[in-house]
Enzyme design. Structure first.
Site, PDB file in Angstrom:
ATOM      1  CB  VAL A  37       8.445   4.990  -1.124  1.00 47.23           C
ATOM      2  CG1 VAL A  37       9.336   5.718   0.095  1.00 47.23           C
ATOM      3  CG2 VAL A  37       8.766   5.347  -2.766  1.00 47.23           C
ATOM      4  N   GLY A  62       1.137  -1.223   0.346  1.00 44.71           N
ATOM      5  CA  GLY A  62       0.223  -0.091  -0.243  1.00 44.71           C
ATOM      6  C   GLY A  62      -0.026   1.169  -0.143  1.00 44.71           C
ATOM      7  CG  HIS A  63       3.981   4.108   1.655  1.00 45.25           C
ATOM      8  ND1 HIS A  63       5.428   4.375   1.764  1.00 45.25           N
ATOM      9  CD2 HIS A  63       3.301   4.794   2.531  1.00 45.25           C
ATOM     10  CE1 HIS A  63       5.485   5.224   2.407  1.00 45.25           C
ATOM     11  NE2 HIS A  63       4.156   5.717   2.773  1.00 45.25           N
ATOM     12  CG  PHE A  64       3.403   5.162  -2.268  1.00 41.59           C
ATOM     13  CD1 PHE A  64       2.397   6.082  -1.869  1.00 41.59           C
ATOM     14  CD2 PHE A  64       4.878   5.638  -1.905  1.00 41.59           C
ATOM     15  CE1 PHE A  64       2.234   6.847  -1.062  1.00 41.59           C
ATOM     16  CE2 PHE A  64       4.221   6.788  -1.402  1.00 41.59           C
ATOM     17  CZ  PHE A  64       2.922   7.584  -0.043  1.00 41.59           C
TER      18      PHE A  64
END
Length: 155
Positions: free
Chosen positions: A60, A53-55
């Protein structure tokens, strides 16, 4: 006093820290000078759960997790000399000052984690910490941590 070349592998780290997957963020200790400084390693892989989810299109490593990796490195420096039971000891952040993020950390990077003890007084430990990738500073901060006994009977 020269730096003691200690190679703490993941098995030894697991005896010193209470953290486990997915929040254990130190893979190996490369150098350790008790009560002075430590250098540790985190291999950042695409398999890290936070990258989902990041990203999704540009993974990252979250800055807060870089700070957590630095705090775990500082804990290893603390616990290298202080006898403790990881099951009943809490190592807590009590302050983060001067945090700066200077480089993106992404899959494939090796995060070199450095912490040096500034002072220790009444159960509060203060460290200067920095994370580097390929010799470039990715993040740096002044960390304050406290060692406390866990009250597991009340949980």
């Amino acid at each position: 006093m020269s730096t003691e070349k200690i190679n703490l592998d993941i098995h030894k780290i697991l005896t010193l820290l209470p953290h486990r997957y997915p929040i254990l963020l130190v893979d190996r200790v490369l150098e350790l000078e008790p009560h002075k400084s430590i250098k540790a390693l985190k291999n950042v892989t695409i398999n890290e759960p936070y990258f989902t989810g990041h990203f999704p299109k540009r993974p990252v490593m979250p800055g807060v997790l870089i700070l957590e990796a630095l705090a775990q490195t500082a804990a290893l420096l603390t616990f290298s000399e202080e006898p403790h039971d990881p099951e009943s000891t809490l190592y807590l952040f009590v302050g983060i000052d001067n945090a700066r993020f200077k480089r993106i950390v992404e899959p494939g990077d090796q995060l070199m984690l450095h912490a040096s003890l500034e002072r220790h007084m009444r159960g509060i430990w203060k460290f200067k910490a920095r994370a580097e990738v390929d010799g470039a500073v990715a993040a740096e901060a002044d960390l304050m941590c406290a060692v406390r006994q866990s009250d597991s009977d009340s949980q």
